[in-house]
Write an enzyme that holds these catalytic residues in place. Structure first.
Site, PDB file in Angstrom:
ATOM      1  N   GLU A 138       0.805  -1.227   0.000  1.00  0.00           N
ATOM      2  CA  GLU A 138       0.000   0.000   0.000  1.00  0.00           C
ATOM      3  C   GLU A 138       0.840   1.280   0.000  1.00  0.00           C
ATOM      4  O   GLU A 138       0.860   2.037   0.982  1.00  0.00           O
ATOM      5  CB  GLU A 138      -0.935   0.012   1.216  1.00  0.00           C
TER       6      GLU A 138
ATOM      7  N   GLU B 255      -5.636  -8.292   1.016  1.00  0.00           N
ATOM      8  CA  GLU B 255      -6.131  -7.893   2.338  1.00  0.00           C
ATOM      9  C   GLU B 255      -7.602  -7.537   2.225  1.00  0.00           C
ATOM     10  O   GLU B 255      -8.008  -6.825   1.286  1.00  0.00           O
ATOM     11  CB  GLU B 255      -5.408  -6.649   2.884  1.00  0.00           C
TER      12      GLU B 255
HETATM   13  O1  IFM Z   1      -3.510  -2.995   9.418  1.00  0.00           O
HETATM   14  C1  IFM Z   1      -3.530  -2.451   8.144  1.00  0.00           C
HETATM   15  C2  IFM Z   1      -2.439  -3.069   7.289  1.00  0.00           C
HETATM   16  O2  IFM Z   1      -1.190  -2.875   7.849  1.00  0.00           O
HETATM   17  C3  IFM Z   1      -2.439  -2.438   5.919  1.00  0.00           C
HETATM   18  N1  IFM Z   1      -3.755  -2.459   5.328  1.00  0.00           N
HETATM   19  C4  IFM Z   1      -4.858  -2.018   6.124  1.00  0.00           C
HETATM   20  C5  IFM Z   1      -4.858  -2.704   7.462  1.00  0.00           C
HETATM   21  C6  IFM Z   1      -6.042  -2.212   8.317  1.00  0.00           C
HETATM   22  O3  IFM Z   1      -5.927  -0.849   8.562  1.00  0.00           O
END
Ligand code: IFM
Length: 485
Positions: free
Chosen positions: A190, A381
């Site tokens: 990200e 994710e």
């Molecule tokens: O915890 C984070 C992760 O590190 C990166 N993506 C979003 C998740 C939730 O905020």
């Protein structure tokens, strides 16, 4: 074709999937090769912040500054994954996962960020990879999930163009040591979040609030993203599947039909969903929608960079949690847009304040797949944070279970419409340190008691296990009780 409940505005998504009702889909609908995983990240789970030669990272530094993190919490112990990875991988295996995604802490491997390798740090990742394979879990290694070595921050961190070379050297060390066993690599996690929250909003490490720092960091992260991919491919030309991951949110205008809000939504889309994606395809930055990016081109883009930003990834990791509703704002230069919080809109939301809107994932898969030459997509994710209560050694979490079911259903919806989506990774395997929010929001399929480090598989995790056909999962209290009998 399955029919999924969308456009709902009920208080909790659990209402759509009562625990007793059969789901309108099964694992088999996704195909035998689909990757079923859960994800984690080094700083959020490992702890062991000074252990066995690890150097400090910007998150070690940032969390030391009073007031940066809720309740002044930090990741020095976190979920103690460094010491408990075997237990957690046993649980992951028991859930029936086929894949496990984690990140390496750059400063555990290279305490100074470059130069001398910390052998014990590299050995740890070696053991972790083996431990995954011993349990039939495919390891997915993310090279950078936000914990930059402090020594590199002292040299300007992401704002220093030299980081492209530093990162490539680190990628090569990891590939040489682990490339014989790790087939799936994610270069960055990200970039919009660590660049934006860390350099423009100042709410993540390194805590900067500066447009110039943001633009420099963004460009260098874009270059490092592609260069990291090239470094891995040069060393692992046949075996590696090389990807990178993008945060993204489906965006809708606050007042549909209102020209200002519609235009603001397009600008927010350029910033939040397109900025780091399009350069990899050779489309450059979305300057037409975001004229402020001209400063980036004028100050930081060097001849040849358009080519250097390109890399043909084998996959993109799509990371989605919610949608955003966008309104024109005359106060926020760069995008002239603001996101209207879910609470203000009066819609159901998670502990992060994010609207419960699992269909966002479907829209984002469609949006990314629409690029000509888009690689294969995987949801690397997806998840939700809700408050948990431990009751008689169990954690009933119907809202998280329902979110998980709905999100998986939306992935199937995209797949059935022809999108090449090859996997789903729940965020997260265990509860962990949620950055500026500390330990408050819990995303895990497995509950962690941070006092005792005891693990309990939540009901959402048990549901995932049933869906995947995993073997029974015994939580630590249950195992302890069984041993006493
Ligand atoms: O915890 C984070 C992760 O590190 C990166 N993506 C979003 C998740 C939730 O905020």
């Amino acid at each position: 074709m399955i029919k999924l409940p969308i456009n709902y505005h009920e208080p909790l998504p659990a209402a759509f999937y009562p625990a007793s009702a059969p789901l309108p889909f099964s694992r088999a609908d996704f195909g035998a090769d689909f990757h079923w995983g859960a994800a984690a990240a080094a700083y959020q789970t490992e702890g062991a912040w000074q252990h066995q030669g690890k150097g400090p990272s910007i998150w070690d530094d940032f969390t030391r500054r009073k007031g940066t993190i809720r309740r002044n919490e930090h990741g020095r112990v976190a979920a103690d994954f460094y010491n408990r990875y075997e237990t957690d991988l046993d649980l992951a295996r028991g859930l029936g996962l086929t894949d496990f995604r984690f990140s390496a802490a750059w400063s555990r491997v290279l305490p100074e960020g470059l130069g001398a390798v910390n052998r014990r740090g590299l050995d740890y990742y070696d053991r972790l990879v083996d431990a995954c394979l011993e349990r039939d879990l495919r390891p997915w290694l993310t090279l950078y999930h936000w914990d930059l070595p402090s020594a590199l921050q002292a040299r300007g961190g992401w704002t220093n163009r030299s980081i492209v070379g530093w990162f490539s050297d680190y990628a090569q060390i990891m590939a040489r040591r682990l490339g014989d066993r790790v087939q799936h690599w994610a270069v960055l996690n990200e970039p919009m979040v660590f660049v934006g929250a860390g350099h423009l909003l100042g709410v993540h490490a390194p805590g900067r609030r500066h447009l110039g720092a943001f633009l420099a960091a963004a460009h260098h992260a874009t270059l490092a993203q592609a260069e990291g991919g090239r470094a891995l491919r040069a060393l692992l030309p046949d075996s590696a599947q090389i990807g990178t991951t993008f945060s993204c949110s489906h965006l809708t205008p606050h007042r549909p039909g209102n020209r200002n809000d519609e235009a603001a939504t397009r600008r927010a889309d350029a910033l939040l969903n397109r900025f780091f994606v399009e350069p990899t395809l050779g489309l450059g930055y979305p300057v037409a929608e975001l004229p402020a990016l001209r400063w980036l081109l004028e100050r930081y883009l060097k001849p040849g960079d358009d080519q250097r930003m390109k890399f043909s990834f084998d996959f993109w990791g799509v990371q989605n949690y919610t949608r955003e509703v966008v309104k024109f704002s005359p106060w926020l230069p760069l995008q002239w847009a603001t996101l209207v919080p879910a609470k203000q809109r009066g819609v159901p939301h998670t502990d992060m304040g994010w609207e419960v809107f699992p269909e966002s994932i479907y829209h984002m898969l469609k949006q990314f797949a629409a690029y000509p030459n888009a690689p294969r997509l995987l949801v690397t994710e997806s998840g939700s944070a809700f408050p948990d209560v431990v009751q008689d050694g169990r954690v009933p979490d119907p809202a998280r279970r329902a979110y998980l079911q709905a999100a998986i259903g939306q992935v199937l919806r995209a797949q059935q419409e022809g999108i090449d989506v090859g996997g789903y990774f729940a965020w997260s395997l265990t509860d962990n340190f949620e950055w500026a929010e500390g330990y408050g929001p819990r995303f895990g399929l497995i509950h962690v008691d941070y006092e005792t480090q005891e693990r309990i598989v939540k009901d959402s995790g048990r549901w995932y296990q049933q869906f995947l056909g995993g073997t029974a999962v015994a939580s630590e209290p249950e195992r302890a009780a069984a041993e006493r009998v």
